[in-house]
Design a protein around this motif. Structure first.
Motif, PDB file in Angstrom:
ATOM      1  N   ASP A  25       0.851  -1.187   0.000  1.00 57.14           N
ATOM      2  CA  ASP A  25       0.000   0.000   0.000  1.00 57.14           C
ATOM      3  C   ASP A  25       0.886   1.237   0.000  1.00 57.14           C
ATOM      4  O   ASP A  25       1.963   1.223   0.587  1.00 57.14           O
ATOM      5  CB  ASP A  25      -0.913   0.003   1.236  1.00 57.14           C
ATOM      6  CG  ASP A  25      -2.037  -1.016   1.108  1.00 57.14           C
ATOM      7  OD1 ASP A  25      -2.818  -0.896   0.149  1.00 57.14           O
ATOM      8  OD2 ASP A  25      -2.118  -1.941   1.936  1.00 57.14           O
ATOM      9  N   CYS A  26       0.433   2.285  -0.670  1.00 57.05           N
ATOM     10  CA  CYS A  26       1.255   3.495  -0.827  1.00 57.05           C
ATOM     11  C   CYS A  26       0.535   4.727  -0.321  1.00 57.05           C
ATOM     12  O   CYS A  26      -0.485   5.132  -0.898  1.00 57.05           O
ATOM     13  CB  CYS A  26       1.565   3.757  -2.293  1.00 57.05           C
ATOM     14  SG  CYS A  26       2.475   2.447  -3.051  1.00 57.05           S
ATOM     15  N   ILE A  27       1.067   5.344   0.701  1.00 57.34           N
ATOM     16  CA  ILE A  27       0.528   6.609   1.174  1.00 57.34           C
ATOM     17  C   ILE A  27       1.319   7.714   0.490  1.00 57.34           C
ATOM     18  O   ILE A  27       2.528   7.862   0.732  1.00 57.34           O
ATOM     19  CB  ILE A  27       0.668   6.748   2.699  1.00 57.34           C
ATOM     20  CG1 ILE A  27      -0.081   5.618   3.391  1.00 57.34           C
ATOM     21  CG2 ILE A  27       0.138   8.091   3.179  1.00 57.34           C
ATOM     22  CD1 ILE A  27       0.805   4.537   3.905  1.00 57.34           C
ATOM     23  N   THR A  34       0.272  -6.691   4.564  1.00 57.33           N
ATOM     24  CA  THR A  34       0.606  -5.617   3.626  1.00 57.33           C
ATOM     25  C   THR A  34       1.842  -4.845   4.056  1.00 57.33           C
ATOM     26  O   THR A  34       2.014  -4.542   5.243  1.00 57.33           O
ATOM     27  CB  THR A  34      -0.580  -4.650   3.410  1.00 57.33           C
ATOM     28  OG1 THR A  34      -0.322  -3.883   2.223  1.00 57.33           O
ATOM     29  CG2 THR A  34      -0.779  -3.680   4.572  1.00 57.33           C
ATOM     30  N   VAL A  35       2.706  -4.579   3.091  1.00 57.65           N
ATOM     31  CA  VAL A  35       3.892  -3.764   3.330  1.00 57.65           C
ATOM     32  C   VAL A  35       3.553  -2.352   2.860  1.00 57.65           C
ATOM     33  O   VAL A  35       3.289  -2.140   1.677  1.00 57.65           O
ATOM     34  CB  VAL A  35       5.111  -4.305   2.556  1.00 57.65           C
ATOM     35  CG1 VAL A  35       6.370  -3.515   2.915  1.00 57.65           C
ATOM     36  CG2 VAL A  35       5.312  -5.789   2.824  1.00 57.65           C
ATOM     37  N   ALA A  36       3.540  -1.392   3.797  1.00 56.57           N
ATOM     38  CA  ALA A  36       3.146  -0.031   3.441  1.00 56.57           C
ATOM     39  C   ALA A  36       4.372   0.828   3.141  1.00 56.57           C
ATOM     40  O   ALA A  36       5.404   0.718   3.809  1.00 56.57           O
ATOM     41  CB  ALA A  36       2.334   0.588   4.572  1.00 56.57           C
ATOM     42  N   TYR A  37       4.220   1.671   2.122  1.00 56.92           N
ATOM     43  CA  TYR A  37       5.255   2.632   1.724  1.00 56.92           C
ATOM     44  C   TYR A  37       4.656   4.032   1.778  1.00 56.92           C
ATOM     45  O   TYR A  37       3.443   4.184   1.745  1.00 56.92           O
ATOM     46  CB  TYR A  37       5.719   2.350   0.286  1.00 56.92           C
ATOM     47  CG  TYR A  37       6.611   1.140   0.192  1.00 56.92           C
ATOM     48  CD1 TYR A  37       8.000   1.278   0.180  1.00 56.92           C
ATOM     49  CD2 TYR A  37       6.079  -0.141   0.131  1.00 56.92           C
ATOM     50  CE1 TYR A  37       8.830   0.173   0.108  1.00 56.92           C
ATOM     51  CE2 TYR A  37       6.904  -1.261   0.062  1.00 56.92           C
ATOM     52  CZ  TYR A  37       8.277  -1.096   0.051  1.00 56.92           C
ATOM     53  OH  TYR A  37       9.102  -2.176  -0.003  1.00 56.92           O
ATOM     54  N   TYR A  38       5.523   5.048   1.830  1.00 60.90           N
ATOM     55  CA  TYR A  38       4.996   6.398   1.700  1.00 60.90           C
ATOM     56  C   TYR A  38       5.914   7.256   0.850  1.00 60.90           C
ATOM     57  O   TYR A  38       7.098   6.942   0.665  1.00 60.90           O
ATOM     58  CB  TYR A  38       4.734   7.045   3.064  1.00 60.90           C
ATOM     59  CG  TYR A  38       5.968   7.420   3.843  1.00 60.90           C
ATOM     60  CD1 TYR A  38       6.675   6.466   4.549  1.00 60.90           C
ATOM     61  CD2 TYR A  38       6.415   8.740   3.879  1.00 60.90           C
ATOM     62  CE1 TYR A  38       7.803   6.807   5.271  1.00 60.90           C
ATOM     63  CE2 TYR A  38       7.537   9.100   4.598  1.00 60.90           C
ATOM     64  CZ  TYR A  38       8.226   8.117   5.287  1.00 60.90           C
ATOM     65  OH  TYR A  38       9.358   8.462   5.996  1.00 60.90           O
ATOM     66  N   ALA A  39       5.335   8.313   0.296  1.00 58.33           N
ATOM     67  CA  ALA A  39       6.087   9.236  -0.553  1.00 58.33           C
ATOM     68  C   ALA A  39       5.597  10.651  -0.300  1.00 58.33           C
ATOM     69  O   ALA A  39       4.465  10.862   0.125  1.00 58.33           O
ATOM     70  CB  ALA A  39       5.895   8.871  -2.024  1.00 58.33           C
TER      71      ALA A  39
END
Lengths: 229, 229
Positions: free
Chosen positions: A14-16, A93-98
């Motif tokens: 998932d991408c925040i 889920t492996v969460a990422y952010y940008a």
């Protein structure tokens, strides 16, 4: 060779994506689900990891497919594995952010993708799955980082006023800051370069425009500091 | 309901346990693999996540089964998903780490488990899989945290000397520190309480024993600081 035949949890990413708009408002990109579960609800963009792609590649692919955003720098946030977080199946889920700037389009950030939209942090709807928790973790991470690392390089326009920088700090920290103290502190860090230009097209007295000193910024990011305000 | 029938990566957990021994040496718990792949090589303890257990539960179970260590506080480190990290199959691992004191056995830390052993950080053998990279990430995390959070509560004995605390900082930072500056800095933080006792059974002049002020420790951990030494 396939030596592990027990049932496996499904794996997603998932991408925040946080974006700062022209009004210095911090927003997050959400998508509206068009299939069950949680059909019609808003969610963080993401999806299943393919067997032949890395976690980062999966995150970038899902982000592009679902929102049109690509070519961003993703940082891993946290991996969420509660047993009941997905009603379909056991899913980890492996969460990422940008962090991105929405004005200069330093990255391609289409909002034309069907059912994809930027939401101000103050107006986040109830999200699907455990995405409220994931978003909260991402905001807490930002709030933690701002204390010991410079912030703003990816979020602000190339040239910005001290008021704009202060507004970013206030938004992330979620409380107002004293203007005089903030300026004194931030200028003493020698992180900013006076661009020699001032704001254009404002009715009030035009403020100076600053830029980040990139090498100093990277150095502070590497070595850390304590921004007590 | 099982709506995702694509091939799934296998999911494992790995646990890096750091322990501080009586000589203030920082060690890590490794296990020797008795089956392929990497048979006979040392590795970080870990194993496959069962479909019905959380990531933390899997990490604690594997740690107990493989090393006898239990009842530790695990913190999530990072999730590693390179395509070729496991020759058997595509495997993604969620790494955790823990800090423990090896003298007071605040936790149960058996080293009797078959093929489980404590290694000083300076004498780590070539590890199986990508475990060198995982261990390096854990050490970097410790090194990062020590700059903006107090450290030592879980690692040191309840009462310790300033020299012992300094040695811990030097080990994690991997460089010597000036004794006078270190003492001045650490005492100025009001983090330590003079226990009123001194070391026993030493031939040199007995040093004062300190304890952490638990509420101050937690407060600094929460709010952060910058330990520039």
């Amino acid at each position: 060779m396939h030596t592990y035949e027990y049932p496996r949890p499904a794996l997603t990413v998932d991408c925040i994506v946080f974006g700062l708009d022209a009004q210095q408002e911090l927003k997050v990109m959400l998508i509206q689900r068009d299939i069950p579960p949680f059909q019609g609800q808003w969610a963080i963009p993401g999806g299943f990891v393919r067997i032949d792609e890395t976690l980062e590649a999966a995150a970038l692919r899902e982000l592009r497919e679902e929102t049109g955003i690509y070519d961003v720098y993703l940082e891993q946030l946290y991996t969420f594995g509660d047993l009941a977080r997905d009603p379909r199946d056991r899913t980890v889920t492996v969460a990422y952010y940008a962090l991105i700037n929405l004005v200069e389009q330093k990255i391609k950030a289409s909002t034309d993708a069907r059912d994809a939209s930027w939401f101000p942090l103050s107006k986040i709807p109830k999200l699907a799955f455990d995405h409220d928790k994931i978003l909260k973790t991402a905001i807490a991470r930002l709030r933690g980082k701002i204390r010991y690392e410079p912030i703003g390089f990816e979020l602000l326009a190339t040239k910005f006023t001290l008021s704009q920088l202060q507004k970013l700090y206030e938004t992330v920290l979620d409380h107002p800051l004293d203007k005089r103290n903030f300026r004194k502190k931030i200028l003493s860090m020698e992180l900013l370069i006076d661009s020699g230009e001032v704001e254009q097209g404002v009715s009030h007295r035009a403020a100076k425009l600053y830029q980040f000193d990139e090498s100093k910024y990277l150095q502070l990011k590497q070595n850390g500091f304590n921004f007590e305000i």
